[in-house]
Design an enzyme around this catalytic site. Sequence first.
Site, short mmCIF file in Angstrom:
data_model
loop_
_atom_site.label_atom_id
_atom_site.label_comp_id
_atom_site.label_asym_id
_atom_site.label_seq_id
_atom_site.Cartn_x
_atom_site.Cartn_y
_atom_site.Cartn_z
N GLU A 16 0.83 -1.21 0.00
CA GLU A 16 0.00 0.00 0.00
C GLU A 16 0.86 1.26 0.00
O GLU A 16 0.77 2.11 0.90
CB GLU A 16 -0.95 0.00 1.21
CG GLU A 16 -1.89 -1.19 1.20
CD GLU A 16 -3.00 -1.12 2.25
OE1 GLU A 16 -4.07 -1.69 2.01
OE2 GLU A 16 -2.79 -0.51 3.31
N GLU A 49 -5.51 -8.22 -1.34
CA GLU A 49 -6.17 -8.06 -0.03
C GLU A 49 -7.62 -7.71 -0.24
O GLU A 49 -7.94 -6.83 -1.04
CB GLU A 49 -5.55 -6.91 0.78
CG GLU A 49 -4.27 -7.23 1.47
CD GLU A 49 -3.80 -6.13 2.40
OE1 GLU A 49 -4.65 -5.48 3.03
OE2 GLU A 49 -2.58 -5.93 2.47
C1 BGP Z 1 -4.34 -3.00 4.93
C2 BGP Z 1 -3.00 -3.56 5.33
C3 BGP Z 1 -3.04 -4.87 6.04
C4 BGP Z 1 -4.29 -5.17 6.80
C5 BGP Z 1 -5.56 -4.61 6.21
C6 BGP Z 1 -6.76 -4.58 7.14
O1 BGP Z 1 -4.29 -1.61 5.02
O2 BGP Z 1 -2.17 -3.75 4.21
O3 BGP Z 1 -1.85 -5.03 6.73
O4 BGP Z 1 -4.17 -5.18 8.13
O5 BGP Z 1 -5.42 -3.32 5.71
O6 BGP Z 1 -6.66 -3.51 8.01
P1 BGP Z 1 -6.85 -3.65 9.56
O7 BGP Z 1 -5.91 -4.70 9.98
O8 BGP Z 1 -6.55 -2.33 10.14
O9 BGP Z 1 -8.27 -4.05 9.75
#
Ligand code: BGP
Length: 469
Positions: free
Chosen positions: A169, A362
């Site tokens: 990201e 993701e």
């Molecule tokens: C993205 C990241 C991840 C992951 C996901 C979910 O921004 O790349 O590492 O964690 O989001 O976010 P969160 O864990 O804050 O729910």
Amino acid sequence: MFPERFLWGGAVAANQCEGSYLEDGKGLSIQDVMPHGIKTPRTKEPTPDNMKLIGIDFYHRYQEDIKLFAEMGFKVFRLSIAWSRIFPKGDEETPNEAGLAFYDRVFDECHKYGIEPLVTLSHYETPLYLAEHYDGWLNRKLIGFYERYVRTVFTRYKGKVKYWLTFNEINSILHSPFMSGGINTPKEELTDSQLYQAVHHELVASALATKIAHEIDPEYKVGCMILSMPIYPLSPDPKDVIAAMEADHQNMMFADVHVRGMYPGYMKRYLREHDIEVKFEDGDEELMKKNTVDFVSFSYYMSVCATADPEKNIRGEGNLLGGVPNPTLKASEWGWQIDPRGLRYVLNTLWDRYQKPLFIVENGLGAVDKLVEDKDGNLTVEDDYRIEYMRDHLLQVEEAVEDGVDVMGYTSWGCIDLVSASTAELKKRYGFIYVDRNDDGTGTLNRYKKKSFYWYKDVIASNGESLHK
Ligand code: BGP
């Protein structure tokens, strides 16, 4: 219909699952001093309330976990290498052999089941020493340290890894400079010129990594990784449409540079009009031009709106980027608005723009799960809400495939429960596999298959056909 070789799988990041934060010579990473994600300032030292120090103990349980992924039929497993396991401080000359050996074992375990690793080189886990002594990516020296690190792992894992992502990201550095760019100077004290200089360093480093990867193994496929989030105009007012376009540029410029090899015109305009000075060194332009990525990967969780009306410009809940809530959408328990069609929209937009293969690395639903007994007395989670979320999104991926978009694969986020990135909680669960660990530190760390485990297994086995049942 999904393509025959569609890469189905799941994704994790080292800092959110491995634990063992000091084992086998690992150095501290910035995550070890972020007990509550981006919600509170960093601590001076690691504190016991930081769930990532133990994580879900993937460091010791990777065999059991990969076996479960194999049982679901994963073709690909996205994970990250913790930079601070390989170079504990980040600026050493020689790598830490024990750290390298750990990932050898993990990759070998994947291949035992025919699972292809997809590796993120930097996933929100800059070595802490680089943050504290160099101010992270603000400092151009980071390019050299990153170069040494990526050269080491590209060489070491040749033949074991084929797909690489340079920065997780990458566009999030504008919003969370410490977590995303290891920049220790508090955000409020950073000038825009400093922030965009750090962006430039990462973009140069990403191009350099792509170059080195292709030199070491021409078969390597290198992708950029963008936090994608469609930004819709809040109303049909053309002023809102332009506001949405300009907000979108702040994300798209990162993909544009990676795919087209140069700063887009709108970005140069933005820098010019905001008196932002970015220093290019000799060779930067050529490096970026000549070393564009092989594919574009992205995360997708939600969409937002934008408006030119200051009175309506109210930031809602959401992931690292945030925006104005969409009045037509419902949200998750954490306020992330759910928009499956937005995924088809993103896929089409990126495909129309670049004509490069796309990889959804993701996507998923963070929710509170409850462990219950099934009719045979086994512990499980009846996570129909997660199944519904994923089915809705995957059907939109299929729509995009029908639109002619080249989609390489889909790795759902947090395929096994792990510590969240933004809030560092364990109760925000994404997995097909429940991990018995709670935010107060209790729990056996035992793994349990949720209902979605069996559902996803069917999806993979039928190459998406079962989504229509
Ligand atoms: C993205 C990241 C991840 C992951 C996901 C979910 O921004 O790349 O590492 O964690 O989001 O976010 P969160 O864990 O804050 O729910």
